[in-house]
Enzyme design. Structure first.
Site, PDB file in Angstrom:
ATOM      1  N   CYS A 126      13.234  11.052   7.310  1.00 54.38           N
ATOM      2  CA  CYS A 126      13.056  10.572   8.685  1.00 54.38           C
ATOM      3  C   CYS A 126      14.302  10.809   9.528  1.00 54.38           C
ATOM      4  O   CYS A 126      14.202  11.052  10.720  1.00 54.38           O
ATOM      5  CB  CYS A 126      12.689   9.099   8.671  1.00 54.38           C
ATOM      6  SG  CYS A 126      13.818   8.129   7.658  1.00 54.38           S
ATOM      7  N   GLU A 141       9.119  16.135  15.749  1.00 56.37           N
ATOM      8  CA  GLU A 141       9.539  16.019  14.348  1.00 56.37           C
ATOM      9  C   GLU A 141       8.747  17.015  13.493  1.00 56.37           C
ATOM     10  O   GLU A 141       7.522  16.949  13.445  1.00 56.37           O
ATOM     11  CB  GLU A 141       9.271  14.587  13.862  1.00 56.37           C
ATOM     12  CG  GLU A 141       9.767  14.337  12.454  1.00 56.37           C
ATOM     13  CD  GLU A 141       9.466  12.922  11.968  1.00 56.37           C
ATOM     14  OE1 GLU A 141       8.325  12.448  12.160  1.00 56.37           O
ATOM     15  OE2 GLU A 141      10.372  12.302  11.376  1.00 56.37           O
ATOM     16  N   GLY A 144       6.557   4.969   8.483  1.00 54.94           N
ATOM     17  CA  GLY A 144       5.692   6.144   8.584  1.00 54.94           C
ATOM     18  C   GLY A 144       5.883   6.800   9.931  1.00 54.94           C
ATOM     19  O   GLY A 144       6.932   6.653  10.578  1.00 54.94           O
ATOM     20  N   SER A 145       4.858   7.500  10.377  1.00 50.04           N
ATOM     21  CA  SER A 145       4.979   8.272  11.612  1.00 50.04           C
ATOM     22  C   SER A 145       4.926   7.358  12.841  1.00 50.04           C
ATOM     23  O   SER A 145       4.342   6.274  12.800  1.00 50.04           O
ATOM     24  CB  SER A 145       3.840   9.290  11.680  1.00 50.04           C
ATOM     25  OG  SER A 145       2.606   8.605  11.679  1.00 50.04           O
ATOM     26  N   THR A 146       5.496   7.829  13.928  1.00 49.90           N
ATOM     27  CA  THR A 146       5.487   7.061  15.182  1.00 49.90           C
ATOM     28  C   THR A 146       4.050   6.876  15.675  1.00 49.90           C
ATOM     29  O   THR A 146       3.680   5.807  16.163  1.00 49.90           O
ATOM     30  CB  THR A 146       6.367   7.776  16.227  1.00 49.90           C
ATOM     31  OG1 THR A 146       7.717   7.752  15.747  1.00 49.90           O
ATOM     32  CG2 THR A 146       6.310   7.093  17.589  1.00 49.90           C
ATOM     33  N   GLU A 147       3.232   7.904  15.498  1.00 51.59           N
ATOM     34  CA  GLU A 147       1.838   7.838  15.958  1.00 51.59           C
ATOM     35  C   GLU A 147       1.096   6.676  15.273  1.00 51.59           C
ATOM     36  O   GLU A 147       0.474   5.846  15.935  1.00 51.59           O
ATOM     37  CB  GLU A 147       1.184   9.185  15.623  1.00 51.59           C
ATOM     38  CG  GLU A 147      -0.225   9.332  16.082  1.00 51.59           C
ATOM     39  CD  GLU A 147      -0.892  10.538  15.414  1.00 51.59           C
ATOM     40  OE1 GLU A 147      -0.180  11.412  14.878  1.00 51.59           O
ATOM     41  OE2 GLU A 147      -2.133  10.569  15.410  1.00 51.59           O
ATOM     42  N   GLU A 193       9.399   1.278  10.946  1.00 50.49           N
ATOM     43  CA  GLU A 193      10.422   2.311  10.721  1.00 50.49           C
ATOM     44  C   GLU A 193       9.728   3.653  10.886  1.00 50.49           C
ATOM     45  O   GLU A 193       8.887   4.017  10.060  1.00 50.49           O
ATOM     46  CB  GLU A 193      10.995   2.198   9.303  1.00 50.49           C
ATOM     47  CG  GLU A 193      11.723   0.903   9.031  1.00 50.49           C
ATOM     48  CD  GLU A 193      12.994   0.743   9.835  1.00 50.49           C
ATOM     49  OE1 GLU A 193      13.464   1.730  10.426  1.00 50.49           O
ATOM     50  OE2 GLU A 193      13.506  -0.378   9.889  1.00 50.49           O
ATOM     51  N   LYS A 242       0.847  -1.201   0.000  1.00 47.64           N
ATOM     52  CA  LYS A 242       0.000   0.000   0.000  1.00 47.64           C
ATOM     53  C   LYS A 242       0.878   1.245   0.000  1.00 47.64           C
ATOM     54  O   LYS A 242       1.495   1.595   1.007  1.00 47.64           O
ATOM     55  CB  LYS A 242      -0.927   0.056   1.218  1.00 47.64           C
ATOM     56  CG  LYS A 242      -1.997   1.124   0.999  1.00 47.64           C
ATOM     57  CD  LYS A 242      -2.666   1.607   2.266  1.00 47.64           C
ATOM     58  CE  LYS A 242      -2.006   2.788   2.898  1.00 47.64           C
ATOM     59  NZ  LYS A 242      -1.927   4.014   2.066  1.00 47.64           N
ATOM     60  N   GLY A 262       2.494   4.216  13.615  1.00 45.76           N
ATOM     61  CA  GLY A 262       3.237   2.986  13.900  1.00 45.76           C
ATOM     62  C   GLY A 262       2.759   2.323  15.185  1.00 45.76           C
ATOM     63  O   GLY A 262       2.634   1.100  15.261  1.00 45.76           O
TER      64      GLY A 262
HETATM   65  P1  NAD Z   1       1.932   8.290   8.125  1.00 45.73           P
HETATM   66  O1  NAD Z   1       2.233   7.462   9.305  1.00 45.73           O
HETATM   67  O2  NAD Z   1       0.860   9.288   8.199  1.00 45.73           O
HETATM   68  O3  NAD Z   1       1.543   7.341   6.878  1.00 45.73           O
HETATM   69  C1  NAD Z   1       2.381   6.313   6.417  1.00 45.73           C
HETATM   70  C2  NAD Z   1       1.546   5.262   5.706  1.00 45.73           C
HETATM   71  O4  NAD Z   1       0.647   4.668   6.632  1.00 45.73           O
HETATM   72  C3  NAD Z   1       0.674   5.805   4.572  1.00 45.73           C
HETATM   73  O5  NAD Z   1       0.659   4.854   3.528  1.00 45.73           O
HETATM   74  C4  NAD Z   1      -0.707   5.906   5.227  1.00 45.73           C
HETATM   75  O6  NAD Z   1      -1.779   5.825   4.320  1.00 45.73           O
HETATM   76  C5  NAD Z   1      -0.687   4.694   6.141  1.00 45.73           C
HETATM   77  N1  NAD Z   1      -1.579   4.768   7.291  1.00 45.73           N
HETATM   78  C6  NAD Z   1      -2.024   5.868   7.956  1.00 45.73           C
HETATM   79  N2  NAD Z   1      -2.846   5.497   8.977  1.00 45.73           N
HETATM   80  C7  NAD Z   1      -2.885   4.138   8.969  1.00 45.73           C
HETATM   81  C8  NAD Z   1      -3.534   3.153   9.784  1.00 45.73           C
HETATM   82  N3  NAD Z   1      -4.306   3.504  10.824  1.00 45.73           N
HETATM   83  N4  NAD Z   1      -3.363   1.853   9.491  1.00 45.73           N
HETATM   84  C9  NAD Z   1      -2.578   1.475   8.466  1.00 45.73           C
HETATM   85  N5  NAD Z   1      -1.951   2.351   7.644  1.00 45.73           N
HETATM   86  C10 NAD Z   1      -2.096   3.666   7.900  1.00 45.73           C
HETATM   87  O7  NAD Z   1       3.331   8.905   7.716  1.00 45.73           O
HETATM   88  P2  NAD Z   1       3.647   9.943   6.535  1.00 45.73           P
HETATM   89  O8  NAD Z   1       3.186  11.289   6.962  1.00 45.73           O
HETATM   90  O9  NAD Z   1       3.170   9.383   5.236  1.00 45.73           O
HETATM   91  O10 NAD Z   1       5.243   9.855   6.502  1.00 45.73           O
HETATM   92  C11 NAD Z   1       6.052  10.655   7.276  1.00 45.73           C
HETATM   93  C12 NAD Z   1       6.560   9.880   8.481  1.00 45.73           C
HETATM   94  O11 NAD Z   1       7.266   8.714   8.062  1.00 45.73           O
HETATM   95  C13 NAD Z   1       7.550  10.700   9.291  1.00 45.73           C
HETATM   96  O12 NAD Z   1       7.269  10.559  10.651  1.00 45.73           O
HETATM   97  C14 NAD Z   1       8.893  10.034   8.959  1.00 45.73           C
HETATM   98  O13 NAD Z   1       9.863  10.205   9.938  1.00 45.73           O
HETATM   99  C15 NAD Z   1       8.497   8.611   8.769  1.00 45.73           C
HETATM  100  N6  NAD Z   1       9.499   7.889   7.970  1.00 45.73           N
HETATM  101  C16 NAD Z   1      10.313   6.977   8.604  1.00 45.73           C
HETATM  102  C17 NAD Z   1      11.303   6.305   7.881  1.00 45.73           C
HETATM  103  C18 NAD Z   1      12.214   5.308   8.552  1.00 45.73           C
HETATM  104  O14 NAD Z   1      12.831   4.502   7.846  1.00 45.73           O
HETATM  105  N7  NAD Z   1      12.348   5.320   9.873  1.00 45.73           N
HETATM  106  C19 NAD Z   1      11.450   6.550   6.505  1.00 45.73           C
HETATM  107  C20 NAD Z   1      10.600   7.480   5.900  1.00 45.73           C
HETATM  108  C21 NAD Z   1       9.620   8.143   6.656  1.00 45.73           C
END
Ligand code: NAD
Length: 503
Positions: free
Chosen positions: A309, A406, A253-256, A275, A200, A258
């Site tokens: 990130c 962040e 994605g975001s810690t929240e 991650e 996804k 995650g």
């Molecule tokens: P996000 O967490 O909002 O979304 C990431 C993904 O998760 C998207 O595909 C989104 O549609 C999906 N998603 C959202 N809510 C969900 C749920 N309840 N269940 C399942 N999937 C869901 O993050 P973002 O704003 O797209 O990305 C930015 C974040 O990603 C930043 O915090 C960044 O630090 C982090 N990031 C981390 C790494 C790493 O390797 N540590 C790499 C890149 C980005």
């Protein structure tokens, strides 16, 4: 679709791809609309124009994609393939990505805003190398044998060995800042291990994953091995994570989000790797040339508009060098040219969405109203498109929100220090622990500092360098598990112990 502005700047293949009426879901080897025909649009952040209408997957689509992945895992030709055959398919896919590298870089640029040259040099190049690196591991997945020592059967003849087996159906959920590369980080080890995948992409940047879907079919992967469902977090992502057919979730994605995914995964005992976010410190030591430190710190924060990130978003400089280093960064920031990712001379490109731009601007306001001072930047950089000036905040207390949260934009918080022990304590005083960099040629001090820093990666005299063979991931709230390197392969394998009595 308003493609007039980009028509002359992109390849014929990129143009034909963008001219599609609607981009479907890849389920069981076929492109198809979502059940009920739901769609969403994706926007070019440099000009706010729609560049794609995308199928929005709901519960029925997610279920169909997972059933296809499960059938491919259990019964399809993929389940009978030898490692070397998987390797050939992965190498063919890497070759196809390379042959279409310019097209992929252009699509990534139009969808996410980033520079096309940067996308080609970083996102696409690393994706190609990573598929090749992981293809090599397919033929090197090994168990162990051991002499038995069962205390109540010492006279028996027994053979003991372990097998490494694919963990099963993988749900791969990726963000918008490095869309193709993060998808590659999931697909590479999953395919090498023999898993099947439902991918996804982020709703803000689905285009390169969809283009990759075409290349996966062209490479000859059997139907159902890779399925792609587009849609948002609630409608598509959450349904994927909660589905009982998923054996492992790999999330970036975001810690929240995650944390939510971790909780949902435990419900079904689904394996998961996360991650997540970061607030990475850049620590300059007193032997470092201020010009070198300034240039390094500028690239650590402004690369990809700070939407990284592991961006170096907290800068610590010895008091005696502070004005010189910050002065160097300000000079670099003010010389950056604002423009679309397709403009070859632009060095600062738009943020991904209007909403994200507002979030970053809001953090700048929070910083200023909390007593911080602007060394440079702080404004939107254009009235059309989601551009934010490269920004440096100084005179900030260490417990301020802009130092601890962040921001994920081109916003640096710079702080002077007197005492190295104190600065290490401050660098570690964060819920995150993704990356850190040290700027010094004093090897003894650098080696003393490395073990003290709580971060998944420590760079020395560089920042945000990535290598397919080096594991990448976080300490603390920056995540659980690692992408890249052999460490990532282990997360897509189960270990089965076999204990056989002879006769
Ligand atoms: P996000 O967490 O909002 O979304 C990431 C993904 O998760 C998207 O595909 C989104 O549609 C999906 N998603 C959202 N809510 C969900 C749920 N309840 N269940 C399942 N999937 C869901 O993050 P973002 O704003 O797209 O990305 C930015 C974040 O990603 C930043 O915090 C960044 O630090 C982090 N990031 C981390 C790494 C790493 O390797 N540590 C790499 C890149 C980005």
């Amino acid at each position: 679709m308003h493609l007039a502005r980009v028509r002359d700047l992109i390849s014929q293949r990129a143009l034909s791809f963008l001219e599609k009426q609607e981009h479907g879901l890849l389920i069981d080897g076929k492109w198809q609309p979502a059940e009920g025909g739901a769609t969403f649009t994706t926007i070019d952040p440099s000009n706010e124009e729609c560049v794609g209408t995308i199928a929005s997957a709901g519960a029925v689509d997610v279920d169909r994609a997972l059933r296809s992945a499960k059938a491919a895992l259990d019964f399809g030709p993929w389940s009978r393939m030898r490692p070397v055959e998987r390797q050939k398919l992965m190498l063919r896919l890497a070759d196809l990505i390379e042959a279409n590298a310019d097209t992929l870089a252009q699509l990534e640029s139009i969808d996410s805003g980033k520079s096309v040259a940067m996308a080609r040099a970083v996102d696409i190049a690393l994706s190609i190398d990573f598929f090749r690196y992981m293809a090599g591991w397919t033929t090197k997945i090994e168990g162990t044998t051991s002499e038995h020592s069962v205390p109540y059967a010492l006279q028996a003849e027994m053979v003991h060995f372990t097998r490494r087996e694919p963990v099963g159906v993988v749900a791969a959920i990726v963000p918008w800042n490095f869309p193709l590369l993060t998808a590659a980080w999931k697909l590479g080890p999953a395919l090498a291990a023999g898993c099947t995948v439902v991918l996804k992409p982020a709703e803000q940047t689905p285009l390169t994953a969809l283009f990759l879907g075409d290349l996966i079919l062209e490479a000859g992967f059997p139907a159902g091995v890779v399925n792609i469902v587009t849609g948002d977090g609630m409608n598509t992502g959450a349904r994927l994570v909660a589905h009982p057919l998923v054996n492992k979730v790999s999330f970036t994605g975001s810690t929240e989000v995650g944390k939510r995914i971790g909780h949902a995964s435990v419900e079904n005992m689904t394996r998961f790797t996360l991650e997540l976010g970061g607030k990475s410190p850049v620590i300059v030591l007193d032997d470092c040339d201020p010009a070198k430190a300034g240039a390094g710190a500028a690239s650590a924060i402004f690369f990809n508009q700070g939407q990284v990130c592991c961006a170096g978003s907290r800068l610590y400089v010895p008091k005696k060098d502070f004005d010189n280093v910050v002065g160097e960064i300000v000079q670099i920031a003010e010389a950056m040219k604002v423009g679309s990712g397709l403009d070859p001379v632009a060095t600062i490109n738009p943020l991904v969405t209007h909403e994200h731009m507002q979030r970053v601007m809001n953090y700048i306001d929070i910083g200023l109203s909390g007593g911080a001072r602007l060394a440079t930047g702080g404004e939107r950089a254009a009235s059309l498109g989601y551009f934010v000036q490269p920004t440096v905040l100084v005179d900030v207390d260490h417990d301020h929100r802009v130092v601890n949260e962040e921001i994920f934009g081109p916003v640096l918080v710079a702080m002077p220090y007197d005492d190295l022990d104190d600065v290490i304590a401050k660098a570690n005083d964060s819920p995150y622990g993704l990356g850190a960099s040290i700027w010094s040629n004093d090897l003894a001090r650098v080696h003393q500092l490395i073990p003290k820093i709580q971060a998944g990666t420590v760079w020395v005299n560089c920042h945000s360098m990535l290598d397919p063979s080096m594991p990448f991931g976080g300490f603390k709230q920056s995540g659980i598990g690692r992408d890249m390197g052999k460490a990532s392969l282990d997360a897509y394998l189960e270990t089965k112990s076999v204990m056989m009595m002879l006769g």
